[in-house]
Design a protein around this motif. Sequence first.
Motif, PDB file in Angstrom:
ATOM      1  N   ASN A 262      -5.201  -9.051 -14.033  1.00  0.00           N
ATOM      2  CA  ASN A 262      -4.701  -9.663 -15.271  1.00  0.00           C
ATOM      3  C   ASN A 262      -4.860 -11.181 -15.243  1.00  0.00           C
ATOM      4  O   ASN A 262      -5.240 -11.793 -16.241  1.00  0.00           O
ATOM      5  CB  ASN A 262      -3.229  -9.304 -15.486  1.00  0.00           C
ATOM      6  N   ASP A 263      -4.540 -11.779 -14.084  1.00  0.00           N
ATOM      7  CA  ASP A 263      -4.631 -13.231 -13.964  1.00  0.00           C
ATOM      8  C   ASP A 263      -6.071 -13.713 -14.124  1.00  0.00           C
ATOM      9  O   ASP A 263      -6.344 -14.686 -14.840  1.00  0.00           O
ATOM     10  CB  ASP A 263      -4.079 -13.679 -12.606  1.00  0.00           C
ATOM     11  N   ILE A 264      -6.997 -13.033 -13.460  1.00  0.00           N
ATOM     12  CA  ILE A 264      -8.407 -13.423 -13.543  1.00  0.00           C
ATOM     13  C   ILE A 264      -8.926 -13.230 -14.967  1.00  0.00           C
ATOM     14  O   ILE A 264      -9.610 -14.098 -15.522  1.00  0.00           O
ATOM     15  CB  ILE A 264      -9.254 -12.592 -12.547  1.00  0.00           C
ATOM     16  N   ALA A 265      -8.591 -12.094 -15.566  1.00  0.00           N
ATOM     17  CA  ALA A 265      -9.063 -11.798 -16.918  1.00  0.00           C
ATOM     18  C   ALA A 265      -8.583 -12.841 -17.914  1.00  0.00           C
ATOM     19  O   ALA A 265      -9.367 -13.374 -18.713  1.00  0.00           O
ATOM     20  CB  ALA A 265      -8.589 -10.404 -17.344  1.00  0.00           C
ATOM     21  N   GLN A 266      -7.309 -13.154 -17.862  1.00  0.00           N
ATOM     22  CA  GLN A 266      -6.757 -14.096 -18.826  1.00  0.00           C
ATOM     23  C   GLN A 266      -7.340 -15.485 -18.631  1.00  0.00           C
ATOM     24  O   GLN A 266      -7.700 -16.166 -19.591  1.00  0.00           O
ATOM     25  CB  GLN A 266      -5.232 -14.142 -18.713  1.00  0.00           C
ATOM     26  N   ALA A 267      -7.441 -15.929 -17.371  1.00  0.00           N
ATOM     27  CA  ALA A 267      -7.991 -17.257 -17.103  1.00  0.00           C
ATOM     28  C   ALA A 267      -9.436 -17.363 -17.547  1.00  0.00           C
ATOM     29  O   ALA A 267      -9.857 -18.373 -18.126  1.00  0.00           O
ATOM     30  CB  ALA A 267      -7.872 -17.569 -15.609  1.00  0.00           C
ATOM     31  N   MET A 268     -10.223 -16.329 -17.314  1.00  0.00           N
ATOM     32  CA  MET A 268     -11.630 -16.350 -17.711  1.00  0.00           C
ATOM     33  C   MET A 268     -11.778 -16.323 -19.227  1.00  0.00           C
ATOM     34  O   MET A 268     -12.578 -17.062 -19.814  1.00  0.00           O
ATOM     35  CB  MET A 268     -12.370 -15.154 -17.098  1.00  0.00           C
ATOM     36  N   MET A 269     -11.014 -15.471 -19.885  1.00  0.00           N
ATOM     37  CA  MET A 269     -11.148 -15.324 -21.337  1.00  0.00           C
ATOM     38  C   MET A 269     -10.670 -16.560 -22.089  1.00  0.00           C
ATOM     39  O   MET A 269     -11.150 -16.862 -23.176  1.00  0.00           O
ATOM     40  CB  MET A 269     -10.381 -14.092 -21.817  1.00  0.00           C
ATOM     41  N   GLU A 270      -9.722 -17.295 -21.507  1.00  0.00           N
ATOM     42  CA  GLU A 270      -9.178 -18.459 -22.194  1.00  0.00           C
ATOM     43  C   GLU A 270      -9.820 -19.765 -21.742  1.00  0.00           C
ATOM     44  O   GLU A 270      -9.441 -20.837 -22.194  1.00  0.00           O
ATOM     45  CB  GLU A 270      -7.663 -18.531 -21.966  1.00  0.00           C
ATOM     46  N   SER A 271     -10.800 -19.670 -20.855  1.00  0.00           N
ATOM     47  CA  SER A 271     -11.408 -20.870 -20.303  1.00  0.00           C
ATOM     48  C   SER A 271     -12.237 -21.628 -21.335  1.00  0.00           C
ATOM     49  O   SER A 271     -12.953 -21.030 -22.144  1.00  0.00           O
ATOM     50  CB  SER A 271     -12.308 -20.493 -19.114  1.00  0.00           C
ATOM     51  N   GLU A 272     -12.164 -22.956 -21.267  1.00  0.00           N
ATOM     52  CA  GLU A 272     -13.011 -23.814 -22.092  1.00  0.00           C
ATOM     53  C   GLU A 272     -14.288 -24.179 -21.356  1.00  0.00           C
ATOM     54  O   GLU A 272     -15.315 -24.438 -21.979  1.00  0.00           O
ATOM     55  CB  GLU A 272     -12.253 -25.096 -22.466  1.00  0.00           C
ATOM     56  N   GLN A 273     -14.249 -24.191 -20.031  1.00  0.00           N
ATOM     57  CA  GLN A 273     -15.411 -24.623 -19.269  1.00  0.00           C
ATOM     58  C   GLN A 273     -16.416 -23.507 -19.026  1.00  0.00           C
ATOM     59  O   GLN A 273     -17.578 -23.774 -18.728  1.00  0.00           O
ATOM     60  CB  GLN A 273     -14.964 -25.228 -17.936  1.00  0.00           C
ATOM     61  N   PHE A 274     -15.981 -22.245 -19.150  1.00  0.00           N
ATOM     62  CA  PHE A 274     -16.892 -21.128 -18.936  1.00  0.00           C
ATOM     63  C   PHE A 274     -17.101 -20.372 -20.252  1.00  0.00           C
ATOM     64  O   PHE A 274     -16.122 -20.009 -20.919  1.00  0.00           O
ATOM     65  CB  PHE A 274     -16.334 -20.161 -17.883  1.00  0.00           C
ATOM     66  N   PRO A 275     -18.355 -20.080 -20.627  1.00  0.00           N
ATOM     67  CA  PRO A 275     -18.637 -19.381 -21.894  1.00  0.00           C
ATOM     68  C   PRO A 275     -18.445 -17.872 -21.778  1.00  0.00           C
ATOM     69  O   PRO A 275     -19.373 -17.081 -21.972  1.00  0.00           O
ATOM     70  CB  PRO A 275     -20.110 -19.741 -22.166  1.00  0.00           C
ATOM     71  N   VAL A 276     -17.220 -17.449 -21.481  1.00  0.00           N
ATOM     72  CA  VAL A 276     -16.921 -16.026 -21.265  1.00  0.00           C
ATOM     73  C   VAL A 276     -16.598 -15.349 -22.591  1.00  0.00           C
ATOM     74  O   VAL A 276     -15.812 -15.856 -23.377  1.00  0.00           O
ATOM     75  CB  VAL A 276     -15.750 -15.860 -20.278  1.00  0.00           C
ATOM     76  N   THR A 277     -17.227 -14.199 -22.833  1.00  0.00           N
ATOM     77  CA  THR A 277     -17.011 -13.455 -24.080  1.00  0.00           C
ATOM     78  C   THR A 277     -16.380 -12.090 -23.850  1.00  0.00           C
ATOM     79  O   THR A 277     -15.948 -11.441 -24.811  1.00  0.00           O
ATOM     80  CB  THR A 277     -18.339 -13.274 -24.826  1.00  0.00           C
ATOM     81  N   GLY A 278     -16.329 -11.624 -22.623  1.00  0.00           N
ATOM     82  CA  GLY A 278     -15.747 -10.305 -22.363  1.00  0.00           C
ATOM     83  C   GLY A 278     -15.446 -10.121 -20.888  1.00  0.00           C
ATOM     84  O   GLY A 278     -16.011 -10.795 -20.021  1.00  0.00           O
ATOM     85  N   PHE A 279     -14.533  -9.202 -20.605  1.00  0.00           N
ATOM     86  CA  PHE A 279     -14.108  -8.960 -19.224  1.00  0.00           C
ATOM     87  C   PHE A 279     -13.874  -7.471 -19.029  1.00  0.00           C
ATOM     88  O   PHE A 279     -13.267  -6.818 -19.872  1.00  0.00           O
ATOM     89  CB  PHE A 279     -12.816  -9.722 -18.933  1.00  0.00           C
ATOM     90  N   SER A 280     -14.389  -6.932 -17.955  1.00  0.00           N
ATOM     91  CA  SER A 280     -14.133  -5.523 -17.655  1.00  0.00           C
ATOM     92  C   SER A 280     -14.016  -5.343 -16.144  1.00  0.00           C
ATOM     93  O   SER A 280     -14.463  -6.197 -15.370  1.00  0.00           O
ATOM     94  CB  SER A 280     -15.245  -4.617 -18.197  1.00  0.00           C
ATOM     95  N   TYR A 281     -13.415  -4.226 -15.750  1.00  0.00           N
ATOM     96  CA  TYR A 281     -13.295  -3.941 -14.325  1.00  0.00           C
ATOM     97  C   TYR A 281     -13.178  -2.446 -14.112  1.00  0.00           C
ATOM     98  O   TYR A 281     -12.795  -1.700 -15.020  1.00  0.00           O
ATOM     99  CB  TYR A 281     -12.079  -4.643 -13.725  1.00  0.00           C
ATOM    100  N   SER A 282     -13.517  -2.013 -12.917  1.00  0.00           N
ATOM    101  CA  SER A 282     -13.381  -0.601 -12.567  1.00  0.00           C
ATOM    102  C   SER A 282     -13.167  -0.477 -11.058  1.00  0.00           C
ATOM    103  O   SER A 282     -13.933  -1.047 -10.275  1.00  0.00           O
ATOM    104  CB  SER A 282     -14.624   0.185 -12.976  1.00  0.00           C
ATOM    105  N   PHE A 283     -12.110   0.244 -10.675  1.00  0.00           N
ATOM    106  CA  PHE A 283     -11.847   0.510  -9.265  1.00  0.00           C
ATOM    107  C   PHE A 283     -12.571   1.762  -8.780  1.00  0.00           C
ATOM    108  O   PHE A 283     -12.588   2.020  -7.568  1.00  0.00           O
ATOM    109  CB  PHE A 283     -10.345   0.680  -9.035  1.00  0.00           C
TER     110      PHE A 283
END
Length: 345
Positions: A262-283
């Motif tokens: 959750n922490d990584i996803a939120q930080a990446m999605m809300e980042s201004e310095q990284f052009p992130v448009t989506g986040f997914s994961y699978s264990f």
Amino acid sequence: MSERWDYPEEIKNLKFNKENQNNVINRLKEPVRVKKKKFRKRWAAAACIFLFIGGLMFTPAMEHVVAKIPYISQFLDQKEDRMERLDAFYEDISLSLKKEGYQMENIQVSWDDKEVIIEMKSMNNDDFAVQLLVEEELEDKGFNDYSVSVKPFKERNTKTDVTEEEIEEYQKNTEELETKLTKRLEKNSFELMFPVQVQMNPTQGVYINVIVPETEKRLDLLEEIMLEEGKEYGEDPDLDIRQVQKRAREQEIRWGKTGAINDIAQAMMESEQFPVTGFSYSFHPYPLQIKIKTSLGQSSRRSKEIAEEIKSEIDLFIQSGEKTKSIREDRYEVHVLSKDKNKIE
């Protein structure tokens, strides 16, 4: 298990939209801000002296951790401050409006659009006065440049064809079947990778989901037990049997306790310095796969540099975060994808 191409609901609802630590600093008094700047300069000077003296003992990995502020950890600190200010805003605006004789029924906040909607029980042509009160409270809590609109409250239609008594009965039967089925499976030495899941409703009947290790061979017996128990609550229960790697599930439990995904996803999605448009994961399957979708091209040198920086930020958070000690030895893979959904090597 299916891949999850989204981040948790709480992230969607409480977007941390382009607010950074400067927002907090700007709210402090000027003398304190000057003092902080001096501290940073002194710290930097001390760091330079330390590096000069101990250069032979200073490894590249240590240098990276000391020289670089972990973006994700910094983001989480800012998020905590933001949530505190948000709670204070909700409490204070309710008290302020009540004090002025206004009856607020609902408040909606869109962090993406920087918009606040206030729904009032009664409108007496004083919506502008309410708007001013809300704007003042927002600015006081550090939420600047938000648009505020005031609207009359409308009742939401939540009526269904199912009575409250029927809902209670479904809930009671659901819990009862989950308990009975779990006890019987454990009695027959089935190892459950996830808790037994049961769903009941008047349109879809009874649904039962059981997940066991991939090494389990007694699937016919498992299906038989599920069918016998389920038939007591519906004529033709829908059975869903799945198998997963045990070590993948163990990894999922470890990571779940830390909240790292959750922490990584939120930080990446809300980042201004990284052009992130989506986040997914699978264990599943093992090891954990994290995919970061971006608006980058696939083959440019700059894209590769940004992709490496994203990976580095995630690694740095895992290796230095306060809550991530239990997962630092875990295997995981981070894949940064281009706007065409191709892996950036």
